[in-house]
Scaffold this motif. Sequence first.
Motif, PDB file in Angstrom:
ATOM      1  N   HIS A  14      -9.682  -2.060  -9.246  1.00  9.91           N
ATOM      2  CA  HIS A  14      -8.574  -2.892  -9.720  1.00  9.91           C
ATOM      3  C   HIS A  14      -8.431  -4.104  -8.827  1.00  9.91           C
ATOM      4  O   HIS A  14      -8.886  -4.119  -7.680  1.00  9.91           O
ATOM      5  N   TYR A  15      -7.841  -5.140  -9.376  1.00  6.90           N
ATOM      6  CA  TYR A  15      -7.509  -6.333  -8.598  1.00  6.90           C
ATOM      7  C   TYR A  15      -6.001  -6.518  -8.660  1.00  6.90           C
ATOM      8  O   TYR A  15      -5.345  -6.047  -9.600  1.00  6.90           O
ATOM      9  N   ARG A  16      -5.474  -7.229  -7.685  1.00  6.27           N
ATOM     10  CA  ARG A  16      -4.052  -7.604  -7.710  1.00  6.27           C
ATOM     11  C   ARG A  16      -3.949  -9.068  -8.084  1.00  6.27           C
ATOM     12  O   ARG A  16      -4.719  -9.891  -7.618  1.00  6.27           O
ATOM     13  N   ASP A  23      -6.338  -3.275 -13.899  1.00  5.02           N
ATOM     14  CA  ASP A  23      -7.286  -2.154 -13.833  1.00  5.02           C
ATOM     15  C   ASP A  23      -8.526  -2.536 -14.624  1.00  5.02           C
ATOM     16  O   ASP A  23      -8.528  -2.477 -15.855  1.00  5.02           O
ATOM     17  N   ILE A  24      -9.560  -2.929 -13.908  1.00  6.92           N
ATOM     18  CA  ILE A  24     -10.763  -3.440 -14.576  1.00  6.92           C
ATOM     19  C   ILE A  24     -11.695  -2.280 -14.937  1.00  6.92           C
ATOM     20  O   ILE A  24     -12.200  -2.203 -16.049  1.00  6.92           O
ATOM     21  N   LEU A  25     -11.937  -1.383 -13.986  1.00 10.14           N
ATOM     22  CA  LEU A  25     -12.742  -0.186 -14.260  1.00 10.14           C
ATOM     23  C   LEU A  25     -11.875   1.034 -13.964  1.00 10.14           C
ATOM     24  O   LEU A  25     -11.189   1.073 -12.935  1.00 10.14           O
ATOM     25  N   PRO A  43     -15.888  -8.530 -24.165  1.00 10.12           N
ATOM     26  CA  PRO A  43     -15.283  -9.861 -24.169  1.00 10.12           C
ATOM     27  C   PRO A  43     -15.165 -10.436 -22.758  1.00 10.12           C
ATOM     28  O   PRO A  43     -15.195  -9.683 -21.772  1.00 10.12           O
ATOM     29  N   SER A  44     -15.007 -11.741 -22.711  1.00 11.36           N
ATOM     30  CA  SER A  44     -14.808 -12.417 -21.441  1.00 11.36           C
ATOM     31  C   SER A  44     -13.614 -11.819 -20.713  1.00 11.36           C
ATOM     32  O   SER A  44     -12.577 -11.561 -21.319  1.00 11.36           O
ATOM     33  N   GLY A  45     -13.767 -11.558 -19.439  1.00 11.10           N
ATOM     34  CA  GLY A  45     -12.664 -11.022 -18.632  1.00 11.10           C
ATOM     35  C   GLY A  45     -12.563  -9.508 -18.665  1.00 11.10           C
ATOM     36  O   GLY A  45     -11.729  -8.919 -17.982  1.00 11.10           O
ATOM     37  N   ALA A  46     -13.428  -8.848 -19.450  1.00 11.72           N
ATOM     38  CA  ALA A  46     -13.338  -7.381 -19.551  1.00 11.72           C
ATOM     39  C   ALA A  46     -13.829  -6.690 -18.280  1.00 11.72           C
ATOM     40  O   ALA A  46     -13.476  -5.534 -18.021  1.00 11.72           O
ATOM     41  N   GLY A  47     -14.664  -7.383 -17.506  1.00 14.70           N
ATOM     42  CA  GLY A  47     -15.106  -6.777 -16.253  1.00 14.70           C
ATOM     43  C   GLY A  47     -16.605  -6.600 -16.127  1.00 14.70           C
ATOM     44  O   GLY A  47     -17.075  -5.832 -15.292  1.00 14.70           O
ATOM     45  N   LYS A  48     -17.371  -7.354 -16.929  1.00 13.68           N
ATOM     46  CA  LYS A  48     -18.839  -7.202 -16.882  1.00 13.68           C
ATOM     47  C   LYS A  48     -19.391  -7.582 -15.504  1.00 13.68           C
ATOM     48  O   LYS A  48     -20.189  -6.846 -14.926  1.00 13.68           O
ATOM     49  N   SER A  49     -18.944  -8.724 -14.994  1.00 11.26           N
ATOM     50  CA  SER A  49     -19.471  -9.155 -13.688  1.00 11.26           C
ATOM     51  C   SER A  49     -19.037  -8.183 -12.599  1.00 11.26           C
ATOM     52  O   SER A  49     -19.829  -7.859 -11.699  1.00 11.26           O
ATOM     53  N   THR A  50     -17.804  -7.709 -12.686  1.00 10.96           N
ATOM     54  CA  THR A  50     -17.315  -6.733 -11.703  1.00 10.96           C
ATOM     55  C   THR A  50     -18.213  -5.495 -11.717  1.00 10.96           C
ATOM     56  O   THR A  50     -18.641  -5.001 -10.669  1.00 10.96           O
ATOM     57  N   LEU A  51     -18.520  -5.024 -12.924  1.00  8.91           N
ATOM     58  CA  LEU A  51     -19.366  -3.831 -13.042  1.00  8.91           C
ATOM     59  C   LEU A  51     -20.756  -4.081 -12.448  1.00  8.91           C
ATOM     60  O   LEU A  51     -21.292  -3.244 -11.715  1.00  8.91           O
TER      61      LEU A  51
HETATM   62  N1  ATP Z   1     -11.721 -11.064  -6.746  1.00 11.29           N
HETATM   63  C1  ATP Z   1     -10.859 -11.005  -7.766  1.00 11.29           C
HETATM   64  N2  ATP Z   1      -9.515 -11.009  -7.555  1.00 11.29           N
HETATM   65  C2  ATP Z   1      -8.663 -10.935  -8.595  1.00 11.29           C
HETATM   66  N3  ATP Z   1      -9.033 -10.811  -9.881  1.00 11.29           N
HETATM   67  C3  ATP Z   1     -10.344 -10.790 -10.153  1.00 11.29           C
HETATM   68  C4  ATP Z   1     -11.331 -10.896  -9.118  1.00 11.29           C
HETATM   69  N4  ATP Z   1     -12.556 -10.837  -9.703  1.00 11.29           N
HETATM   70  C5  ATP Z   1     -12.337 -10.721 -11.033  1.00 11.29           C
HETATM   71  N5  ATP Z   1     -11.021 -10.694 -11.305  1.00 11.29           N
HETATM   72  C6  ATP Z   1     -10.422 -10.538 -12.646  1.00 11.29           C
HETATM   73  O1  ATP Z   1     -10.932  -9.347 -13.198  1.00 11.29           O
HETATM   74  C7  ATP Z   1     -11.203  -9.525 -14.603  1.00 11.29           C
HETATM   75  C8  ATP Z   1     -12.664  -9.180 -14.882  1.00 11.29           C
HETATM   76  O2  ATP Z   1     -13.485 -10.193 -14.316  1.00 11.29           O
HETATM   77  P1  ATP Z   1     -15.055 -10.247 -14.572  1.00 11.29           P
HETATM   78  O3  ATP Z   1     -15.557 -11.496 -13.958  1.00 11.29           O
HETATM   79  O4  ATP Z   1     -15.653  -8.958 -14.137  1.00 11.29           O
HETATM   80  O5  ATP Z   1     -15.123 -10.336 -16.165  1.00 11.29           O
HETATM   81  P2  ATP Z   1     -16.349 -10.643 -17.142  1.00 11.29           P
HETATM   82  O6  ATP Z   1     -16.295  -9.617 -18.226  1.00 11.29           O
HETATM   83  O7  ATP Z   1     -17.602 -10.751 -16.360  1.00 11.29           O
HETATM   84  O8  ATP Z   1     -15.972 -12.055 -17.732  1.00 11.29           O
HETATM   85  P3  ATP Z   1     -16.904 -13.277 -18.226  1.00 11.29           P
HETATM   86  O9  ATP Z   1     -17.645 -12.800 -19.470  1.00 11.29           O
HETATM   87  O10 ATP Z   1     -15.908 -14.340 -18.556  1.00 11.29           O
HETATM   88  O11 ATP Z   1     -17.810 -13.635 -17.088  1.00 11.29           O
HETATM   89  C9  ATP Z   1     -10.806 -10.944 -14.928  1.00 11.29           C
HETATM   90  O12 ATP Z   1      -9.485 -10.918 -15.465  1.00 11.29           O
HETATM   91  C10 ATP Z   1     -10.837 -11.648 -13.597  1.00 11.29           C
HETATM   92  O13 ATP Z   1      -9.920 -12.719 -13.577  1.00 11.29           O
END
Ligand code: ATP
Length: 227
Positions: A14-16, A23-25, A43-51
């Motif tokens: 999760h991020y704050r 809660d991303i994952l 979708p964009s912002g769902a958390g793909k890059s985080t994963l």
């Molecule tokens: N370091 C961080 N601190 C706070 N929030 C974050 C951080 N990194 C990502 N987020 C938030 O977590 C969510 C998921 O981000 P992420 O980049 O994983 O999404 P994504 O699915 O890869 O999006 P995209 O397709 O637009 O690249 C977003 O709402 C983003 O703003």
Amino acid sequence: MNAPVLKLNRVSRHYREGDARLDILVDADLALEAGQTVALIAPSGAGKSTLLHIAGLLERPDEGEVSIKNAPTSGMSDDERTRLRRVAIGFVYQFHHLLPEFTALENVVLPQIIAGLDRKIAADRAQQLLDYLRLGARADHRPAELSGGEQQRVAIARAVANGPDLLLADEPTGNLDPRTSEHVFDTLLRLARGSGLAALVATHNLDLAKQMDRRVTLRDGQLIEIE
Ligand SMILES: Nc1ncnc2c1ncn2[C@@H]1O[C@H](COP(=O)(O)OP(=O)(O)OP(=O)(O)O)[C@@H](O)[C@H]1O
């Protein structure tokens, strides 16, 4: 059956954002076998890059375990994680991030030298890889002299130069036109099927995702298989 190349077991992140908690994952599970290609569509912002960052040991989860070839990584130091990442994992991003002042060949040689390989062996392997990716004739060109698709295929060659078990790609064709995307994707699939590389590829391109072995999406922080 062999151990999965990548295993996520109840991974949470999760991020704050001010007072809010994102809660991303949430208890996300995933297992990838050698040679398997998996599209991550969300979708964009769902958390793909985080994963992808968590799977690639660039970021630690808040909870849960990430195992690479049966080795749990949560107890490892940052140095141990970095070493494991260097030998086991390759990354491809939307933008190629090749070094502009070096040729295609040199861009593929460098990570091998950093990993301790002899320069001559690294250069031979780089040339073989570029040949395999049908870029042999472009080996001496700098990135600016290559097309977008060629640049991205060099980035793939660089990502697999050290023979990783796992390739993680974040929108690798996001910048490319449909035909070039298809070509870059074919390259990825050919590599995975030819070498046993497991690949997890975030993409918005459903046509390309259909050519992969599995498709997953993120729903309420969990990874769900889709058709
Ligand atoms: N370091 C961080 N601190 C706070 N929030 C974050 C951080 N990194 C990502 N987020 C938030 O977590 C969510 C998921 O981000 P992420 O980049 O994983 O999404 P994504 O699915 O890869 O999006 P995209 O397709 O637009 O690249 C977003 O709402 C983003 O703003």
